[in-house]
Design a protein around this motif. Sequence first.
Motif, mmCIF file in Angstrom:
data_model
loop_
_atom_site.group_PDB
_atom_site.id
_atom_site.type_symbol
_atom_site.label_atom_id
_atom_site.label_comp_id
_atom_site.label_asym_id
_atom_site.label_seq_id
_atom_site.Cartn_x
_atom_site.Cartn_y
_atom_site.Cartn_z
ATOM 1 N N TYR A 40 -50.895 -82.392 -4.403
ATOM 2 C CA TYR A 40 -51.206 -81.642 -3.186
ATOM 3 C C TYR A 40 -50.029 -81.644 -2.208
ATOM 4 C CZ TYR A 40 -53.872 -80.276 1.002
ATOM 5 O OH TYR A 40 -54.322 -79.636 2.138
ATOM 6 N N LEU A 41 -49.152 -82.662 -2.320
ATOM 7 C CA LEU A 41 -48.071 -82.848 -1.354
ATOM 8 C C LEU A 41 -46.680 -82.686 -1.959
ATOM 9 C CD1 LEU A 41 -49.600 -86.093 0.157
ATOM 10 C CD2 LEU A 41 -49.467 -83.924 1.372
ATOM 11 N N PHE A 64 -31.151 -80.734 -2.906
ATOM 12 C CA PHE A 64 -32.233 -81.326 -3.688
ATOM 13 C C PHE A 64 -32.477 -80.425 -4.892
ATOM 14 C CE2 PHE A 64 -36.722 -81.531 -4.898
ATOM 15 C CZ PHE A 64 -36.811 -82.869 -5.224
ATOM 16 N N ASN A 65 -32.619 -81.022 -6.042
ATOM 17 C CA ASN A 65 -32.784 -80.268 -7.288
ATOM 18 C C ASN A 65 -34.177 -80.491 -7.855
ATOM 19 O OD1 ASN A 65 -32.619 -79.371 -10.056
ATOM 20 N ND2 ASN A 65 -30.392 -79.403 -9.808
ATOM 21 N N LYS A 66 -34.825 -79.412 -8.235
ATOM 22 C CA LYS A 66 -36.190 -79.495 -8.768
ATOM 23 C C LYS A 66 -36.269 -80.369 -10.020
ATOM 24 C CE LYS A 66 -40.142 -76.543 -9.876
ATOM 25 N NZ LYS A 66 -40.627 -75.138 -10.003
ATOM 26 N N LEU A 100 -42.463 -86.684 -3.714
ATOM 27 C CA LEU A 100 -42.893 -85.614 -2.820
ATOM 28 C C LEU A 100 -41.700 -85.032 -2.071
ATOM 29 C CD1 LEU A 100 -45.871 -87.485 -1.087
ATOM 30 C CD2 LEU A 100 -45.886 -86.331 -3.311
ATOM 31 N N PHE A 101 -41.740 -83.719 -1.844
ATOM 32 C CA PHE A 101 -40.722 -83.073 -1.011
ATOM 33 C C PHE A 101 -41.364 -82.616 0.295
ATOM 34 C CE2 PHE A 101 -38.651 -79.150 0.482
ATOM 35 C CZ PHE A 101 -37.390 -79.658 0.761
ATOM 36 N N SER A 102 -40.706 -82.942 1.403
ATOM 37 C CA SER A 102 -41.190 -82.545 2.718
ATOM 38 C C SER A 102 -40.377 -81.370 3.240
ATOM 39 C CB SER A 102 -41.081 -83.721 3.701
ATOM 40 O OG SER A 102 -41.230 -83.261 5.039
ATOM 41 N N PRO A 103 -40.981 -80.177 3.354
ATOM 42 C CA PRO A 103 -40.251 -79.009 3.871
ATOM 43 C C PRO A 103 -39.794 -79.179 5.313
ATOM 44 C CG PRO A 103 -42.234 -78.329 2.701
ATOM 45 C CD PRO A 103 -42.331 -79.811 2.886
ATOM 46 N N SER A 104 -40.562 -79.897 6.121
ATOM 47 C CA SER A 104 -40.193 -80.047 7.530
ATOM 48 C C SER A 104 -39.029 -81.012 7.723
ATOM 49 C CB SER A 104 -41.396 -80.523 8.350
ATOM 50 O OG SER A 104 -41.776 -81.836 7.977
ATOM 51 N N CYS A 144 -42.002 -91.103 -1.421
ATOM 52 C CA CYS A 144 -42.838 -91.621 -2.501
ATOM 53 C C CYS A 144 -44.283 -91.605 -2.034
ATOM 54 C CB CYS A 144 -42.412 -93.042 -2.868
ATOM 55 S SG CYS A 144 -43.535 -93.842 -4.048
ATOM 56 N N PHE A 145 -45.146 -91.008 -2.809
ATOM 57 C CA PHE A 145 -46.557 -90.883 -2.434
ATOM 58 C C PHE A 145 -47.217 -92.241 -2.262
ATOM 59 C CE2 PHE A 145 -51.055 -90.584 -3.736
ATOM 60 C CZ PHE A 145 -51.521 -89.704 -2.762
#
Length: 224
Positions: A28-29, A54-56, A75-79, A85-86
Amino acid sequence: MSHDIADYFHENFTEKSREILIRKGPAYLQNKDSDFSDTSKTYTDGDRSVTRYFNKSLFIRKLKNNESVERKWLLFSPSKNSVFCFSCSLFNSSDLNLCSSSGCSDWKHINHIILAHENNPAHRRSMITYLARSKAVGRVDIDLISQHQKEVDYWKNVLKRIVAVVKFLTSRGLPFRGDNEILGSPNNGNYLGCVELLSEFDPFIADHLKNFGNPGKVFLLKGF
């Protein structure tokens, strides 16, 4: 609810927010389909400048047996344009790079940072806590359990072979160390000599030496 893990740090992860995110799960995140172009950073490399993103592909880890598994916890944070780490964000109060409120955006060293993080005992403890809590709230992430178990089994197999060599040498009162600790050297001692002999007939330990004999020395218990 937000899909950005950074939006939850201001709540200090109350039990209510933890339970909600556990039910949602790390997928979800993750934000795996985000536009990562905004993560670009320029670093100095000798006399030239190098841009890193950052590479997928970092969402995938290649195991020692060449099997690829997803890093479900990453997890990647767009903001923040950072990774987290979850499980550590929810359950780890230590100051590891991937569980602080700012996350990690050191793209120059990100491969090493992520590998070191998932091999860190604190991360493993947070994963175990997450999996236990998942069962408690009725969610079980089979992929994460499977990945964790593969890692556990791998290092158990390494330890089993090392213990056999140690028992053999101690039972005969033989010294362990030689003049050096270099793989392939005739003077590297009984311990490495036995391990090298074992690797000639055991593909598992041969592959382990190939991956962890760096550079010229072997770190057989790396990861424990």
